[in-house]
Scaffold this motif. Structure first.
Motif, mmCIF file in Angstrom:
data_model
loop_
_atom_site.group_PDB
_atom_site.id
_atom_site.type_symbol
_atom_site.label_atom_id
_atom_site.label_comp_id
_atom_site.label_asym_id
_atom_site.label_seq_id
_atom_site.Cartn_x
_atom_site.Cartn_y
_atom_site.Cartn_z
ATOM 1 N N SER A 140 -27.086 69.396 65.707
ATOM 2 C CA SER A 140 -26.085 68.631 64.960
ATOM 3 C C SER A 140 -25.554 67.485 65.819
ATOM 4 C CB SER A 140 -24.952 69.553 64.489
ATOM 5 O OG SER A 140 -24.077 69.822 65.559
ATOM 6 N N THR A 198 -22.929 67.267 67.466
ATOM 7 C CA THR A 198 -22.360 67.721 68.739
ATOM 8 C C THR A 198 -23.450 67.786 69.806
ATOM 9 O OG1 THR A 198 -20.729 68.929 67.467
ATOM 10 C CG2 THR A 198 -20.925 69.536 69.790
ATOM 11 N N THR A 224 -13.445 60.902 62.285
ATOM 12 C CA THR A 224 -13.543 61.508 60.955
ATOM 13 C C THR A 224 -12.291 62.299 60.604
ATOM 14 O OG1 THR A 224 -15.807 61.782 61.691
ATOM 15 C CG2 THR A 224 -15.285 62.661 59.529
ATOM 16 N N ASP A 265 -19.792 57.256 69.893
ATOM 17 C CA ASP A 265 -20.000 58.346 68.939
ATOM 18 C C ASP A 265 -19.932 57.706 67.552
ATOM 19 O OD1 ASP A 265 -19.729 60.294 67.037
ATOM 20 O OD2 ASP A 265 -18.147 61.402 68.057
ATOM 21 N N LYS A 284 -24.724 62.246 57.741
ATOM 22 C CA LYS A 284 -23.702 61.280 57.297
ATOM 23 C C LYS A 284 -24.403 60.050 56.727
ATOM 24 C CE LYS A 284 -20.293 63.595 59.795
ATOM 25 N NZ LYS A 284 -18.897 63.855 59.709
HETATM 26 N N1 PMP Z 1 -18.299 63.059 65.984
HETATM 27 C C1 PMP Z 1 -17.784 62.675 64.817
HETATM 28 C C2 PMP Z 1 -17.092 61.363 64.718
HETATM 29 C C3 PMP Z 1 -17.916 63.512 63.696
HETATM 30 O O1 PMP Z 1 -17.427 63.131 62.527
HETATM 31 C C4 PMP Z 1 -18.584 64.750 63.821
HETATM 32 C C5 PMP Z 1 -18.762 65.684 62.637
HETATM 33 N N2 PMP Z 1 -17.914 65.557 61.604
HETATM 34 C C6 PMP Z 1 -19.094 65.086 65.071
HETATM 35 C C7 PMP Z 1 -18.941 64.219 66.128
HETATM 36 C C8 PMP Z 1 -19.816 66.377 65.287
HETATM 37 O O2 PMP Z 1 -20.963 66.425 64.504
HETATM 38 P P1 PMP Z 1 -21.571 67.815 64.017
HETATM 39 O O3 PMP Z 1 -20.562 68.456 63.132
HETATM 40 O O4 PMP Z 1 -22.802 67.411 63.262
HETATM 41 O O5 PMP Z 1 -21.845 68.614 65.224
#
Ligand code: PMP
Length: 389
Positions: A63, A65, A141, A166, A192
């Motif tokens: 993901s 992260t 977010t 990011d 996204k």
């Molecule tokens: N950074 C931002 C700005 C995010 O919006 C998100 C997820 N909403 C993440 C990092 C982490 O991504 P993930 O949930 O896919 O691990």
């Protein structure tokens, strides 16, 4: 009657039928000739979508992260100084990841929830700070706040630090020109504005980031995220010569290639402009309905999502009514204001009719919880923007 609900959260978003068909195809071998071609092409297209012709793309199962983890563990060594431009929840996460790999982290924090640190404050920290790297969350977010990535990157360049963005809630929606602006590494996740179901960590590293990795004095302290392995894999697939490290997420890569093709068919400039217009229409509706937004001023608002505060007398139960009316929205995320606001994602393939459907469902939900407003006022405000020449 269709009983499918419209998913308008800030990721996962709605996906095109072509992308979903790619997900449902019989899975090929990860070294099948047609898969090799698709993976190679997807990497080439990532470079174009990130607007980074000299970047090294990585598409790895995981993901967003993981993408942050990859950036941190490959670029910092224990004791390196890192500056985090903190605009909320996901900036906190970057600081935690950097610390996990031994970086000495300093944070420049936004003065309030919904705000961003002033450029002068960031410059003051950079001046004489001896930082190796700076992170910026393009769109936080949790707050719908957009950072001035162009301005911050220019500062990073001035002080010779690696700039890491990011872009999980931004890339392919919010305007970002990685190479032109001088960003050293930008990252996102598939679910996204890239428009692919969750499961891919996407990173584009510019030449300075790759050099910093090659000049490391200590080994990378993470087996799966180590570029020593992934560089060979990505270079291999791009040269149409597959190599194995970890099995690629085959169907996700097929879907990624389809989605990146659709994004490039639209064109990056047209795509940024569409996101701006739809966001403006939605925010006009929110305003007309008497709701304030979490970002403290219009210039700090993201175009990929909107975060309105509930109006007086309304709480999160309204989200259930909005869902009944056909649209799924997200609740608050930032711990300091979690129960006071909600979030609407409008990125990727989102259309003008999705915006109107969402505003209509919000109006219905608000009416059901007894909020007083002139019926249709939100729809009219959104439509005024959408029909403007
Ligand atoms: N950074 C931002 C700005 C995010 O919006 C998100 C997820 N909403 C993440 C990092 C982490 O991504 P993930 O949930 O896919 O691990």
């Amino acid at each position: 009657m269709k009983d499918r609900k419209l998913l308008m959260i800030p990721g996962p978003i709605e996906f095109t039928p072509e992308v979903l068909r790619a997900m449902g195809m019989p899975t090929t071998s990860h070294v099948a000739p047609n898969f090799i071609e698709v993976f190679g092409q997807a990497l080439e297209r990532l470079r174009q979508v990130f607007l980074c012709p000299s970047g090294q793309p990585f598409a790895i199962a995981g993901s967003g992260t993981l993408a942050m983890d990859i950036a941190a563990v490959n670029l910092v060594e224990p004791g390196d100084k890192a500056l985090v431009v903190n605009t909320g929840y996901f900036s906190d996460r970057f600081a935690a990841i950097l610390e996990c790999y031994g970086a000495a982290v300093t944070q420049v924090r936004a003065p309030a929830v919904g705000d961003v640190p002033a450029l002068e404050e960031v410059e003051a920290a950079l001046k004489g700070g001896g930082y190796k790297l700076m992170t910026v969350t393009h769109v936080d977010t949790s707050t719908a706040v957009a950072a001035d990535v162009k301005g911050l990157t220019a500062l990073g360049r001035k002080y010779g630090v690696l700039v890491v963005v990011d872009g999980v809630c931004a890339v392919a929606g919010e305007e970002m020109r990685q190479e032109e602006w001088g960003i050293d590494l930008a990252l996102t996740a598939s679910q996204k504005a890239i428009g692919v179901p969750p499961g891919l960590a996407l990173v584009v590293a510019g030449p300075r980031a790759i050099d910093a990795f090659r000049n490391r004095k200590t080994p990378v302290a993470n087996y799966y995220a180590d570029w020593t392995q992934w560089l060979l894999i990505m270079e291999g697939y791009e040269a149409r010569q597959p190599r194995y490290f970890g099995t690629p997420a085959v169907n996700l890569i097929w879907a990624l290639n389809v989605s990146l093709g659709q994004i490039l068919d639209e064109g990056m400039d047209a795509r940024f402009a569409r996101h701006r217009r739809l966001s403006e229409a939605f925010k006009a509706a929110v305003n007309a309905l008497g709701m304030k937004q979490v970002p403290v001023s219009p210039d700090k608002r993201a175009t990929t999502l909107t975060a309105p505060y509930y109006p007086d007398g309304v709480d999160r139960t309204v989200l259930g009514h909005i869902k009944e009316a056909g649209v799924i929205l997200a609740g608050g995320l930032h711990p300091a204001i979690k129960d006071q606001y909600f979030r609407i994602g409008h990125m990727g393939v989102v259309s003008a009719s999705d915006i109107l459907a969402t505003v209509g469902a919000i109006e219905k939900g608000l009416a059901q919880v007894g909020y007083k407003f002139e019926a249709g006022v939100g729809l009219a405000a959104a439509q005024a923007v959408l029909t403007r020449q």
